[in-house]
Scaffold this motif. Structure first.
Motif, PDB file in Angstrom:
ATOM      1  N   ASP A  54     -27.265  69.709  24.919  1.00 28.36           N
ATOM      2  CA  ASP A  54     -27.782  70.692  23.955  1.00 28.36           C
ATOM      3  C   ASP A  54     -27.185  72.072  24.228  1.00 28.36           C
ATOM      4  O   ASP A  54     -26.781  72.784  23.302  1.00 28.36           O
ATOM      5  CB  ASP A  54     -29.311  70.771  24.006  1.00 28.36           C
ATOM      6  N   PHE A  55     -27.164  72.448  25.504  1.00 29.39           N
ATOM      7  CA  PHE A  55     -26.583  73.736  25.877  1.00 29.39           C
ATOM      8  C   PHE A  55     -25.103  73.789  25.493  1.00 29.39           C
ATOM      9  O   PHE A  55     -24.636  74.770  24.915  1.00 29.39           O
ATOM     10  CB  PHE A  55     -26.745  73.974  27.390  1.00 29.39           C
ATOM     11  N   ALA A  56     -24.368  72.735  25.789  1.00 30.09           N
ATOM     12  CA  ALA A  56     -22.926  72.696  25.499  1.00 30.09           C
ATOM     13  C   ALA A  56     -22.667  72.732  23.994  1.00 30.09           C
ATOM     14  O   ALA A  56     -21.767  73.453  23.541  1.00 30.09           O
ATOM     15  CB  ALA A  56     -22.284  71.465  26.123  1.00 30.09           C
ATOM     16  N   ASP A  57     -23.425  71.990  23.223  1.00 27.42           N
ATOM     17  CA  ASP A  57     -23.240  72.000  21.767  1.00 27.42           C
ATOM     18  C   ASP A  57     -23.390  73.415  21.212  1.00 27.42           C
ATOM     19  O   ASP A  57     -22.561  73.878  20.432  1.00 27.42           O
ATOM     20  CB  ASP A  57     -24.252  71.067  21.084  1.00 27.42           C
ATOM     21  N   GLY A  58     -24.449  74.098  21.616  1.00 28.51           N
ATOM     22  CA  GLY A  58     -24.675  75.456  21.122  1.00 28.51           C
ATOM     23  C   GLY A  58     -23.664  76.460  21.648  1.00 28.51           C
ATOM     24  O   GLY A  58     -23.120  77.278  20.897  1.00 28.51           O
ATOM     25  N   SER A  59     -23.383  76.398  22.941  1.00 30.14           N
ATOM     26  CA  SER A  59     -22.463  77.358  23.563  1.00 30.14           C
ATOM     27  C   SER A  59     -21.034  77.173  23.084  1.00 30.14           C
ATOM     28  O   SER A  59     -20.346  78.157  22.778  1.00 30.14           O
ATOM     29  CB  SER A  59     -22.516  77.228  25.089  1.00 30.14           C
ATOM     30  N   CYS A  60     -20.571  75.939  23.015  1.00 26.29           N
ATOM     31  CA  CYS A  60     -19.190  75.687  22.577  1.00 26.29           C
ATOM     32  C   CYS A  60     -19.008  76.034  21.105  1.00 26.29           C
ATOM     33  O   CYS A  60     -17.973  76.573  20.713  1.00 26.29           O
ATOM     34  CB  CYS A  60     -18.780  74.244  22.871  1.00 26.29           C
ATOM     35  N   ALA A  61     -20.035  75.766  20.282  1.00 26.19           N
ATOM     36  CA  ALA A  61     -19.954  76.146  18.866  1.00 26.19           C
ATOM     37  C   ALA A  61     -19.888  77.667  18.733  1.00 26.19           C
ATOM     38  O   ALA A  61     -19.120  78.196  17.926  1.00 26.19           O
ATOM     39  CB  ALA A  61     -21.144  75.582  18.094  1.00 26.19           C
ATOM     40  N   ALA A  62     -20.655  78.388  19.544  1.00 23.79           N
ATOM     41  CA  ALA A  62     -20.669  79.848  19.487  1.00 23.79           C
ATOM     42  C   ALA A  62     -19.348  80.459  19.958  1.00 23.79           C
ATOM     43  O   ALA A  62     -18.928  81.502  19.459  1.00 23.79           O
ATOM     44  CB  ALA A  62     -21.827  80.389  20.327  1.00 23.79           C
ATOM     45  N   GLU A  63     -18.683  79.820  20.891  1.00 21.70           N
ATOM     46  CA  GLU A  63     -17.420  80.344  21.444  1.00 21.70           C
ATOM     47  C   GLU A  63     -16.206  79.954  20.597  1.00 21.70           C
ATOM     48  O   GLU A  63     -15.115  80.490  20.787  1.00 21.70           O
ATOM     49  CB  GLU A  63     -17.214  79.834  22.872  1.00 21.70           C
ATOM     50  N   PHE A  64     -16.378  79.041  19.663  1.00 17.06           N
ATOM     51  CA  PHE A  64     -15.268  78.513  18.873  1.00 17.06           C
ATOM     52  C   PHE A  64     -14.615  79.588  18.000  1.00 17.06           C
ATOM     53  O   PHE A  64     -13.411  79.820  18.066  1.00 17.06           O
ATOM     54  CB  PHE A  64     -15.770  77.354  18.003  1.00 17.06           C
ATOM     55  N   ALA A  65     -15.389  80.241  17.159  1.00 24.85           N
ATOM     56  CA  ALA A  65     -14.841  81.240  16.213  1.00 24.85           C
ATOM     57  C   ALA A  65     -14.143  82.406  16.910  1.00 24.85           C
ATOM     58  O   ALA A  65     -13.048  82.807  16.481  1.00 24.85           O
ATOM     59  CB  ALA A  65     -15.929  81.742  15.271  1.00 24.85           C
TER      60      ALA A  65
END
Length: 169
Positions: A106-117
C-alpha cells in the motif's frame, strides 16, 4: 631553405607519411569507438541497495521472492526498467518489527504513484508507462536497516532505449 618554407620529402615520402598518418588516425578512432561500444553493452551487477534514480536495468532472468542483485545497463541501451525514486518507509509510532507485505505494498503503490509525475513529467494515469517496485523483505528488515522502497518505471511493450526522465511519456 627559405625562412618559413617547408621541406619537400623525396621519393614519395610525403604520400607514405600521409597514408601512415591516416591509417593511424583510423585505427585510433576504431579502438576508441569499439571500446565505447563494448563498455556500453556491458551490464553490471549491482546490489538492490545501490539502485538510484536514473539507473537503468534489465529485468531479472528468473523471478524469485527475494532479489539481491540487479543487472544495470547504460540508459542508452535497450532496457526494461529505470529506477526513479527511493522512498523510505516510516513505521507508525509504536510499531515494531516488520509491518507486513500488505502495508508495504500500500505504501509503495501510493509513494511510487506520487513520485512518477515529477520524474517523467506526466501523471501516471495519463502515461504509456507503468511502474513497479522493490519492497524490503522480512529478512532484510530484521537483519539490517532496510526500510526503503525502490520505484521502477517499466514498459510492457518494446524495451526502452533512453531515459524516461522528463520524457512526458
Amino acid at each position: 631553405m627559405r625562412a618559413g618554407g617547408t621541406r619537400r620529402p623525396r621519393n614519395g615520402q610525403a604520400t607514405r607519411a600521409k597514408r601512415a598518418a591516416l591509417l593511424g588516425a583510423v585505427l585510433a578512432a576504431a579502438l576508441v569507438l569499439t571500446g565505447c561500444a563494448l563498455f556500453d553493452r556491458e551490464e553490471r551487477s549491482v546490489s538492490v541497495f545501490d539502485a538510484e534514480p536514473g539507473d537503468c536495468f534489465l529485468v531479472p532472468e528468473e523471478i524469485t521472492a527475494e532479489l539481491t542483485e540487479l543487472r544495470q545497463v547504460d540508459c542508452g541501451r535497450p532496457h526494461q526498467q529505470e529506477a526513479y525514486a527511493v522512498v523510505d518507509y516510516t513505521p507508525t509510532e509504536g510499531a515494531q518489527g516488520y509491518p507486513g507485505d500488505a502495508v508495504l505494498k500500500d505504501f509503495a503503490d501510493g509513494s511510487c504513484a506520487a513520485e512518477f509525475a515529477p520524474y517523467v513529467g506526466a501523471d501516471y494515469r495519463d502515461s504509456t508507462l507503468f511502474f513497479t517496485y522493490l519492497l524490503p523483505s522480512a529478512r532484510s528488515w530484521e537483519q539490517g536497516d532496510d526500510r526503503a522502497v525502490t520505484c521502477f518505471i517499466t514498459t510492457t511493450g518494446a524495451p526502452l532505449a533512453e531515459s524516461v526522465r522528463d520524457s512526458q511519456l
